[in-house]
Design an enzyme around this catalytic site. Structure first.
Site, PDB file in Angstrom:
ATOM      1  CG  ASN A   9      -1.756   1.228   1.352  1.00 54.42           C
ATOM      2  OD1 ASN A   9      -1.888   1.980   0.380  1.00 54.42           O
ATOM      3  ND2 ASN A   9      -2.347   1.441   2.516  1.00 54.42           N
ATOM      4  CE  LYS A  11       0.186   3.449   4.705  1.00 55.67           C
ATOM      5  NZ  LYS A  11       0.032   3.589   6.141  1.00 55.67           N
ATOM      6  CG  HIS A  93      -5.884   1.879   5.121  1.00 57.31           C
ATOM      7  ND1 HIS A  93      -5.410   2.818   6.016  1.00 57.31           N
ATOM      8  CD2 HIS A  93      -4.861   1.022   4.898  1.00 57.31           C
ATOM      9  CE1 HIS A  93      -4.151   2.529   6.309  1.00 57.31           C
ATOM     10  NE2 HIS A  93      -3.794   1.444   5.659  1.00 57.31           N
ATOM     11  CD  GLU A  95      -2.955   5.496   6.623  1.00 60.23           C
ATOM     12  OE1 GLU A  95      -3.010   5.597   5.391  1.00 60.23           O
ATOM     13  OE2 GLU A  95      -2.002   4.960   7.220  1.00 60.23           O
ATOM     14  CD  GLU A 165      -3.791  -2.679   7.077  1.00 58.53           C
ATOM     15  OE1 GLU A 165      -2.694  -2.913   6.566  1.00 58.53           O
ATOM     16  OE2 GLU A 165      -4.423  -1.632   6.882  1.00 58.53           O
ATOM     17  N   GLY A 171       2.103   2.073  10.626  1.00 58.99           N
ATOM     18  CA  GLY A 171       3.022   3.201  10.480  1.00 58.99           C
ATOM     19  C   GLY A 171       3.724   3.591  11.764  1.00 58.99           C
ATOM     20  CB  SER A 211       4.987  -1.949  11.880  1.00 58.45           C
ATOM     21  OG  SER A 211       4.573  -0.610  12.109  1.00 58.45           O
TER      22      SER A 211
HETATM   23  C1  PEP Z   1      -0.937   0.056   5.772  1.00 61.15           C
HETATM   24  O1  PEP Z   1      -0.938   1.222   5.450  1.00 61.15           O
HETATM   25  O2  PEP Z   1      -1.848  -0.696   5.368  1.00 61.15           O
HETATM   26  C2  PEP Z   1       0.139  -0.419   6.632  1.00 61.15           C
HETATM   27  C3  PEP Z   1       0.051  -1.624   7.132  1.00 61.15           C
HETATM   28  O3  PEP Z   1       1.183   0.440   6.855  1.00 61.15           O
HETATM   29  P1  PEP Z   1       2.607   0.086   7.567  1.00 61.15           P
HETATM   30  O4  PEP Z   1       3.070  -1.218   6.983  1.00 61.15           O
HETATM   31  O5  PEP Z   1       3.480   1.228   7.221  1.00 61.15           O
HETATM   32  O6  PEP Z   1       2.319  -0.048   9.019  1.00 61.15           O
END
Ligand code: PEP
Length: 255
Positions: A9, A11, A93, A95, A165, A171, A211
């Site tokens: 992803n 973003k 997601h 975000e 997630e 992040g 992460s």
């Molecule tokens: C994501 O944005 O779906 C995500 C898992 O980000 P990160 O791997 O940076 O935590």
């Protein structure tokens, strides 16, 4: 039998040239069988789709409209996505849920739009830190599953990819431990089994996101109910993402 999937992803990152460069590097990679999905900026998706030479690398979008068409300035419909032959789109997601206030019902409307256009939703869910601390992880995940997948047929559900997630891990550099992740994946798999039956549930991939990186991918992907990763930060640099694909490839090949 689960097959590990590696999804990225990006973003709101990468210029047009950087994005094309990443695909060029992927094209150079020696052949692999692992399914790779790249959630790219919508603006570049058509070019990246055209430039991609790997059959098992799929271009995905990161969001879509809950409406089918019409006067919705700035929005991108599922039908538009399908018309580019793009097969996957991330929805729900955290975000989008937290920054843009997307509710479970809105996410459900987007899931339906995508399925109606034969685009596979990568349906994200997960609890916040305070919800985990209040011991609400399972009830939050259950609510997101129930509302996000409401009124879907079994055939619809068979086309969904789920991504667990935990919001506190996205992040932040804090990854869920393999036990913490597996426990929620097992809960999700069991929810799907009870609702849609074992044969169907056993085909629905449940990815882990938060992460995930080249250091923890092996132990996470080795868990029985973790089918791979949805990877944000670690998907931006080709060499790092490539290492994660290689880990998945080894697991998929039984090594
Ligand atoms: C994501 O944005 O779906 C995500 C898992 O980000 P990160 O791997 O940076 O935590």
């Amino acid at each position: 039998m689960k097959k590990i999937i590696v999804a990225g992803n990006w973003k709101m990152n990468k210029t047009y040239l950087e994005a094309k460069q990443f695909i060029a590097q992927m094209n150079q990679k020696s052949s692999f069988g692992t399914e790779v999905i790249l959630g790219v900026p919508a603006l570049y998706s058509d070019t990246l789709y055209a430039n991609n030479q790997k059959e098992n690398v799929h271009i995905a979008l990161q969001n879509c409209s809950d409406q089918s068409e019409g006067a919705f300035t700035g929005e991108i419909s599922a039908r538009m996505i399908a018309s580019l032959a793009v097969k996957y789109c991330i929805v729900g997601h955290s975000e989008r849920r937290t920054i843009y206030g997307e509710t479970d019902d809105l996410v459900n409307a987007k899931v339906k739009q995508l399925l109606d256009s034969n685009v596979r939703p990568i349906f994200c869910l997960g609890e916040t830190l305070s919800e985990r601390e209040l011991d609400q992880t399972f009830s939050i995940v259950e609510r997101q599953l129930t509302l996000g997948l409401q009124d879907l047929s079994n055939e619809d559900v068979s086309n969904i990819v789920i991504a667990y997630e935990p919001v506190w891990a996205i992040g932040t550099g804090i990854t869920a431990s393999k036990e913490q992740a597996e426990e929620v994946h097992a809960f999700t798999a069991n929810y799907l089994k009870e609702k849609y039956g074992s044969p169907l549930a056993s085909t629905i991939p449940i990815l882990y996101g938060g992460s995930c990186n080249e250091k923890n991918a092996l132990e996470l992907f080795s868990q029985p109910n973790i089918w791979g990763g949805l990877i944000g930060g670690a998907s931006l640099q080709f060499e790092v993402f490539e290492n994660i694909i290689d880990i998945a490839e080894k697991l998929n090949n039984g090594r």
